[in-house]
Design a protein around this motif. Structure first.
Motif, PDB file in Angstrom:
ATOM      1  N   ASN A   6     -15.010  22.326  34.965  1.00 50.42           N
ATOM      2  CA  ASN A   6     -14.178  23.101  34.048  1.00 50.42           C
ATOM      3  C   ASN A   6     -14.635  22.759  32.629  1.00 50.42           C
ATOM      4  O   ASN A   6     -14.613  21.598  32.226  1.00 50.42           O
ATOM      5  N   ALA A   7     -15.086  23.762  31.897  1.00 54.88           N
ATOM      6  CA  ALA A   7     -15.776  23.511  30.619  1.00 54.88           C
ATOM      7  C   ALA A   7     -14.890  22.851  29.560  1.00 54.88           C
ATOM      8  O   ALA A   7     -15.324  21.921  28.881  1.00 54.88           O
ATOM      9  N   GLU A  90     -25.787  29.070  32.723  1.00 53.93           N
ATOM     10  CA  GLU A  90     -24.414  29.590  32.638  1.00 53.93           C
ATOM     11  C   GLU A  90     -23.962  29.517  31.187  1.00 53.93           C
ATOM     12  O   GLU A  90     -24.297  28.564  30.491  1.00 53.93           O
ATOM     13  N   THR A  91     -23.188  30.497  30.756  1.00 49.61           N
ATOM     14  CA  THR A  91     -22.585  30.442  29.421  1.00 49.61           C
ATOM     15  C   THR A  91     -21.075  30.546  29.576  1.00 49.61           C
ATOM     16  O   THR A  91     -20.579  31.461  30.246  1.00 49.61           O
ATOM     17  N   PHE A  92     -20.341  29.605  28.999  1.00 54.26           N
ATOM     18  CA  PHE A  92     -18.874  29.611  29.082  1.00 54.26           C
ATOM     19  C   PHE A  92     -18.288  30.336  27.866  1.00 54.26           C
ATOM     20  O   PHE A  92     -17.527  31.258  27.992  1.00 54.26           O
ATOM     21  N   GLU A  93     -18.650  29.873  26.698  1.00 51.18           N
ATOM     22  CA  GLU A  93     -18.266  30.517  25.451  1.00 51.18           C
ATOM     23  C   GLU A  93     -19.510  30.466  24.597  1.00 51.18           C
ATOM     24  O   GLU A  93     -20.531  29.943  25.014  1.00 51.18           O
ATOM     25  N   CYS A  96     -20.862  26.841  24.304  1.00 47.50           N
ATOM     26  CA  CYS A  96     -20.750  26.032  25.509  1.00 47.50           C
ATOM     27  C   CYS A  96     -21.620  26.638  26.613  1.00 47.50           C
ATOM     28  O   CYS A  96     -21.435  27.795  26.964  1.00 47.50           O
ATOM     29  N   CYS A  97     -22.551  25.866  27.178  1.00 47.93           N
ATOM     30  CA  CYS A  97     -23.404  26.436  28.228  1.00 47.93           C
ATOM     31  C   CYS A  97     -23.935  25.340  29.148  1.00 47.93           C
ATOM     32  O   CYS A  97     -23.777  24.149  28.890  1.00 47.93           O
TER      33      CYS A  97
END
Length: 207
Positions: A6-7, A90-93, A96-97
């Motif tokens: 969980n980022a 992956e990119t979260f925001e 954030c990746c």
């Protein structure tokens, strides 16, 4: 293969760990290498049996531009001689990746090429920025590479108060290269790599 974390909580924990490193007293560090561009110190890591390295130097540029060259993105591969490939998995925001990257062999290939999968997070810090990361056990290991592991690491970049067009760049790095390696070779490589990082970065920012 682990699931992605969980980022948000990981990002918060990572930031807090780096701020804790940033407050370690000067007396706890020992100088490992000094060049005209940077000074590198080290102390035993609390995460693994190697060292936590601290590197610091003044870079002639504004904070945002410096951090754009360090964090995952198109600039990094252009100038960082140690990094051979980089993919954002992956990119979260926006800040954030998860990225996978490979590094070149070092010390006449005593240290073979390595692969890392890192969670990366960039956030504000004082008047500047902090970009930080930690490795994840995620994704298949590619053939011909040893999978290394970065314990919490990151770069603080803040403008100098009297010279806002210059920034103080301070890095904290603790990399477990894994594989069968003499520790002395790892220590030599780490100090040199960090010092070269500053000189390569300065050249890249001038172009």
């Amino acid at each position: 293969m682990d699931l992605l974390p969980n980022a948000a909580p990981l990002a918060t924990q990572l930031r807090n760990t780096l701020i804790q490193y940033h407050s370690i007293a000067d007396s706890e560090w020992r100088v490992a290498k000094k060049t005209k561009d940077a000074t590198v110190w080290r102390k035993p890591s609390e995460e693994f049996s190697g060292y936590l390295y601290k590197a610091q130097g003044v870079v002639e540029d504004v904070t945002n531009r410096i951090v754009d060259h360090i964090r995952p993105g198109p600039y990094r591969l252009d100038w960082d001689s140690l990094m051979t490939t980089m993919d954002i998995m992956e990119t979260f925001e926006e800040n954030c990746c998860v990225m996978r990257y490979t590094t070149a062999g070092q010390l006449w290939n005593i240290i073979a090429p390595r692969e890392f999968v890192d969670f990366s997070y960039t956030t504000s810090y004082e008047d500047g920025l902090l970009t930080c990361g930690i490795s994840l056990d995620y994704g298949e290991v590619r053939p011909n590479f040893v999978r290394g592991f970065n314990h919490p690491c990151g770069w603080f970049c803040v403008p100098l108060k009297d010279y806002p067009s210059h920034s103080l760049l301070t890095g904290y790095i603790q990399t477990e290269l894994r594989g069968m390696l003499p520790q002395s070779a790892v220590d030599t490589a780490m100090s040199s790599t960090l010092a070269n990082f500053y000189s390569d970065l300065k050249k890249a920012l001038k172009t």
